[in-house]
Design a protein around this motif. Structure first.
Motif, PDB file in Angstrom:
ATOM      1  N   UNK A 118       9.309  -4.209  11.658  1.00  0.00           N
ATOM      2  CA  UNK A 118      10.494  -4.796  12.286  1.00  0.00           C
ATOM      3  C   UNK A 118      10.745  -6.240  11.848  1.00  0.00           C
ATOM      4  N   UNK A 119       9.677  -6.991  11.599  1.00  0.00           N
ATOM      5  CA  UNK A 119       9.886  -8.387  11.212  1.00  0.00           C
ATOM      6  C   UNK A 119       9.929  -8.570   9.696  1.00  0.00           C
ATOM      7  N   UNK A 120       9.893  -7.454   8.979  1.00  0.00           N
ATOM      8  CA  UNK A 120      10.068  -7.454   7.518  1.00  0.00           C
ATOM      9  C   UNK A 120       9.085  -8.397   6.809  1.00  0.00           C
ATOM     10  N   UNK A 121       7.818  -8.363   7.248  1.00  0.00           N
ATOM     11  CA  UNK A 121       6.821  -9.205   6.591  1.00  0.00           C
ATOM     12  C   UNK A 121       5.948  -8.415   5.624  1.00  0.00           C
ATOM     13  N   UNK A 122       6.311  -7.147   5.375  1.00  0.00           N
ATOM     14  CA  UNK A 122       5.550  -6.332   4.438  1.00  0.00           C
ATOM     15  C   UNK A 122       4.265  -5.771   5.012  1.00  0.00           C
ATOM     16  N   UNK A 123       4.125  -5.849   6.334  1.00  0.00           N
ATOM     17  CA  UNK A 123       2.951  -5.316   7.026  1.00  0.00           C
ATOM     18  C   UNK A 123       3.409  -4.698   8.341  1.00  0.00           C
ATOM     19  N   UNK A 174      -1.636  -2.804   5.963  1.00  0.00           N
ATOM     20  CA  UNK A 174      -0.938  -2.958   4.696  1.00  0.00           C
ATOM     21  C   UNK A 174      -0.300  -1.625   4.349  1.00  0.00           C
ATOM     22  N   UNK A 175       0.451  -1.579   3.253  1.00  0.00           N
ATOM     23  CA  UNK A 175       1.081  -0.312   2.872  1.00  0.00           C
ATOM     24  C   UNK A 175       0.020   0.755   2.581  1.00  0.00           C
ATOM     25  N   UNK A 176      -1.076   0.371   1.942  1.00  0.00           N
ATOM     26  CA  UNK A 176      -2.148   1.331   1.658  1.00  0.00           C
ATOM     27  C   UNK A 176      -2.765   1.824   2.954  1.00  0.00           C
TER      28      UNK A 176
END
Length: 318
Positions: A118-123, A174-176
């Motif tokens: 939601x905060x678009x921080x990539x996590x 993280x994405x992984x």
């Protein structure tokens, strides 16, 4: 009016949970085969098509003419030949097949990523995931929502899976790590979670192990007056002869692990070997674009393959 709003809120809860909790929709299995089709080249090459292209891409090739299919295949071969030596080696073909099979996972993760970050921080923090998925029904105002206990159970299960996927324990994926959360069957360090969830899904009496009735009941529920299919008896034999290693009448976590996480069968490895063996005419254990295109219908489909190929042959005979 208040009752109407509460009813609408209840529907929102159901919709939000159904949309946002992909992890519990079906049990996970480790390293699935490359295709749901039987691998029988004497019948058709559908297994090979899905293994080589991926399931969704294989469907698009089925709509092409043979010429279009060959043209696209030629371009794919150039991509597979990463060292540009004019040959497709086993390692290059293996890497390509593995990449195509993981593509559906990447697409699924991408689809859900923006919903939770939601905060678009990539996590994605656990709190972000929890509030997005369960925020509505956790509100005390909706304590009387039907199946609230089920949602609480799903939340507990999600939290356990999320914390296991979160390898550094910082509460942020993280994405992984988020991929491991959504698709734990793809990660060795998630093995215990896969086994635990499988036991919980099948163990109806809550004793922490699976008896024969629970094992069969997970696969087959008889209709009234229906005779038991032969495969059910076969599964009963598998349970007693193979699954239940210590012969105590139950499957414990270790036995479930041997069942759903068998000795690793690397289907991509086997398929790469198979495709090279079938198309490597000079037996140098690598294949050229010419050899691949000469056997194009093994790698990709078109409107002329399967039953369409028979129609083409009959037309030519006329």
């Amino acid at each position: 009016m208040k009752m109407l709003l509460k009813s609408l809120a209840s529907l929102c809860v159901l919709a939000v949970v159904a949309f946002a909790v992909p992890a519990q929709e079906k049990r996970v299995h480790h390293h699935a085969d490359l295709s749901d089709h039987a691998h029988n080249d004497a019948h058709d090459f559908q297994y090979d098509h899905e293994a080589f292209l991926g399931k969704e891409e294989a469907k698009t090739f089925d709509q092409l003419t043979p010429e279009e299919s060959k043209d696209k295949l030629a371009k794919i071969v150039d991509r597979i030949d990463t060292d540009k030596d004019g040959y497709v080696s086993h390692a290059e073909l293996y890497y390509w097949i593995k990449h195509r099979q993981r593509r559906y996972i990447e697409e699924n993760v991408n689809k859900h990523w923006n919903d939770y970050d939601k905060n678009r921080d990539g996590k994605i923090g656990w709190e972000e995931y929890k509030n997005t998925t369960y925020g509505y029904y956790l509100d005390e105002e909706f304590d009387d929502i039907e199946d609230k206990a089920t949602y609480k159970s799903m939340l507990t299960r999600d939290e356990r899976r999320f914390k296991t996927a979160d390898r550094d324990g910082d509460g942020i994926a993280t994405r992984v790590e988020f991929t491991a959360f959504l698709h734990p069957e793809e990660f060795d360090y998630m093995k215990d979670v896969v086994v635990q969830e499988t036991v919980e899904d099948i163990d109806k009496n809550g004793d922490g192990k699976i008896n024969l009735d629970e094992y069969i009941g997970d696969m087959y529920t008889p209709e009234q007056g229906e005779s038991e299919p032969d495969w059910v008896q076969t599964e009963k034999t598998h349970f007693s002869d193979f699954r239940d290693a210590n012969k105590d009448g139950y499957l414990d976590a270790g036995e479930v692990a041997h069942w759903i996480l068998p000795g690793e069968v690397d289907h991509a490895e086997n398929e790469a070997k198979h495709l090279i063996h079938e198309t490597d005419t000079n037996k140098d254990e690598k294949i050229t674009k010419k050899e691949i295109l000469a056997n194009w219908n093994m790698f990709v489909g078109s409107q002329a393959t399967n039953y369409g190929e028979d129609l083409t042959k009959r037309h030519d005979e006329l």
